[in-house]
Design an enzyme around this catalytic site. Structure first.
Site, PDB file in Angstrom:
ATOM      1  N   HIS A   1     -31.783 -26.581  -5.071  1.00  0.00           N
ATOM      2  CA  HIS A   1     -32.436 -27.043  -6.214  1.00  0.00           C
ATOM      3  C   HIS A   1     -32.906 -26.132  -7.374  1.00  0.00           C
ATOM      4  CE1 HIS A   1     -34.261 -29.703  -2.652  1.00  0.00           C
ATOM      5  NE2 HIS A   1     -33.003 -30.431  -3.088  1.00  0.00           N
TER       6      HIS A   1
ATOM      7  N   GLU B   1     -27.453 -31.798  -4.703  1.00  0.00           N
ATOM      8  CA  GLU B   1     -27.502 -33.245  -5.032  1.00  0.00           C
ATOM      9  C   GLU B   1     -28.266 -33.605  -6.146  1.00  0.00           C
ATOM     10  OE1 GLU B   1     -30.815 -33.421  -4.073  1.00  0.00           O
ATOM     11  OE2 GLU B   1     -31.256 -31.856  -2.191  1.00  0.00           O
TER      12      GLU B   1
END
Length: 337
Positions: free
Chosen positions: A252, A290
């Site tokens: 992230h 993602e």
């Protein structure tokens, strides 16, 4: 941005400077004013190197220094051919050199060179943690090593003319800047983690206590600019959505400082982050991310670094794009300098 081919010196994480005098046919390298090696260069289809004179350091150290100089100066250079009178046993054992087809010749491959962990990992290098399968949260996965608490990666980016480094989060030191970054409207639109100092202290503390997540601060020239989370995919919420390997890592990413935005900065820190994760455990064969499926800018940055979109899928809180980058693809195509 500086042109790497205009440089006359490269900084090492140890604090030393690798200085070069290079012409079309000669290369002389010194380390902190100490002569290291003199080479004759033959620039054919592949760059050939012959040792004219070698000084104090071991052969492997001199070969490594020459590889670093030539690969960093020319990201398009894929291999070097060394012509040596003696078998370079130490360099062969480490993978720095591999035998070529011709007797007395040895290849230094870019794809192997950048997989050597030192000096980029510094004191954070712990080796390959032994495997023991355990179950946590209903998921079977390898026992993870203790998390570091230090600087874990440092490399001089010759294209930026700046150090890129990664260190673990220190909550007391980093809380205020993390709070400021998360409350930025630009960051909040994707992370949705606006909150108070106390809420963000709990957020960071929870991740610090989670053995499958490593929280990192990215720095340019030791100035913090970004926050990253590196997680073991097998234990993460992403695992049900693809065939996660035991040592896959996920990321992230949050760039908090406006002055460090832009494609050239992303190319530097994203390649450094992925490089660190592949070096941290040689069993890691894939790094995944993602981002939100409509975050075209981030997806574009990832694709430029070699990630591909495997599919889109639905998390409870967002429609996500599964972006993946394999170890082989990264080291074959990486343009680390």
């Amino acid at each position: 941005m500086p042109n790497p081919k205009d440089l006359t010196a490269l900084q090492l994480p140890t604090g030393s400077s690798l200085v070069a005098d290079e012409t079309e046919n000669r290369l002389s390298l010194s380390l902190e004013s100490q002569a290291l090696i003199n080479l004759r260069l033959t620039r054919e289809t592949e760059l050939r190197l012959q040792v004219e004179e070698r000084f104090g350091l071991s052969g492997s150290q001199a070969f490594w220094a020459a590889g670093y100089w030539l690969f960093a100066r020319d990201p398009a250079c894929q291999r070097l051919i060394w012509q040596l009178d003696e078998t370079p046993t130490e360099a062969l054992l480490s993978g720095l050199l591999v035998p070529a087809d011709t007797a007395g010749c040895y290849r230094c491959e870019r794809t192997l060179f950048w997989q050597l962990p030192q000096p980029w990992l510094g004191d954070s290098l712990t080796g390959c943690y032994p495997q023991q399968m355990v179950i946590s949260g209903g998921k079977r996965h390898p026992r993870r090593p203790p998390k570091p608490s230090c600087e874990v990666y440092r490399r001089f980016d010759s294209r930026l003319g700046a150090w890129i480094s990664l260190r673990t989060v220190d909550i007391d030191e980093d809380l205020v800047r993390f709070n400021r970054w998360q409350n930025s409207p630009r960051v909040a639109s994707f992370w949705q983690e606006q909150g108070s100092l106390e809420e963000h202290r709990k957020y960071l503390g929870k991740r610090q206590d989670d053995p499958h997540t490593l929280t990192l601060i990215g720095c340019f020239d030791d100035q913090p600019f970004a926050y990253f989370e590196a997680y073991w995919a097998k234990e993460d919420r992403i695992a049900p959505f693809y065939d996660a390997d035991d040592y896959d890592r996920g990321i992230h990413m949050l760039v908090g400082e406006e002055s460090h935005r832009g494609p050239h900065k992303v190319a530097s820190w994203l390649s450094a982050l992925v490089h660190y994760l592949f070096l941290d455990d040689p069993r890691t064969r894939r790094v995944v991310a993602e981002p939100r499926a409509d975050n075209a800018k981030m997806i574009g940055h990832l694709q430029r670094q070699g990630f591909y979109c495997e599919k889109e899928f639905d998390f409870p809180h967002k429609r996500a794009a599964l972006m993946a980058l394999g170890r082989e693809r990264f080291f074959e195509r990486c343009s680390l300098t």
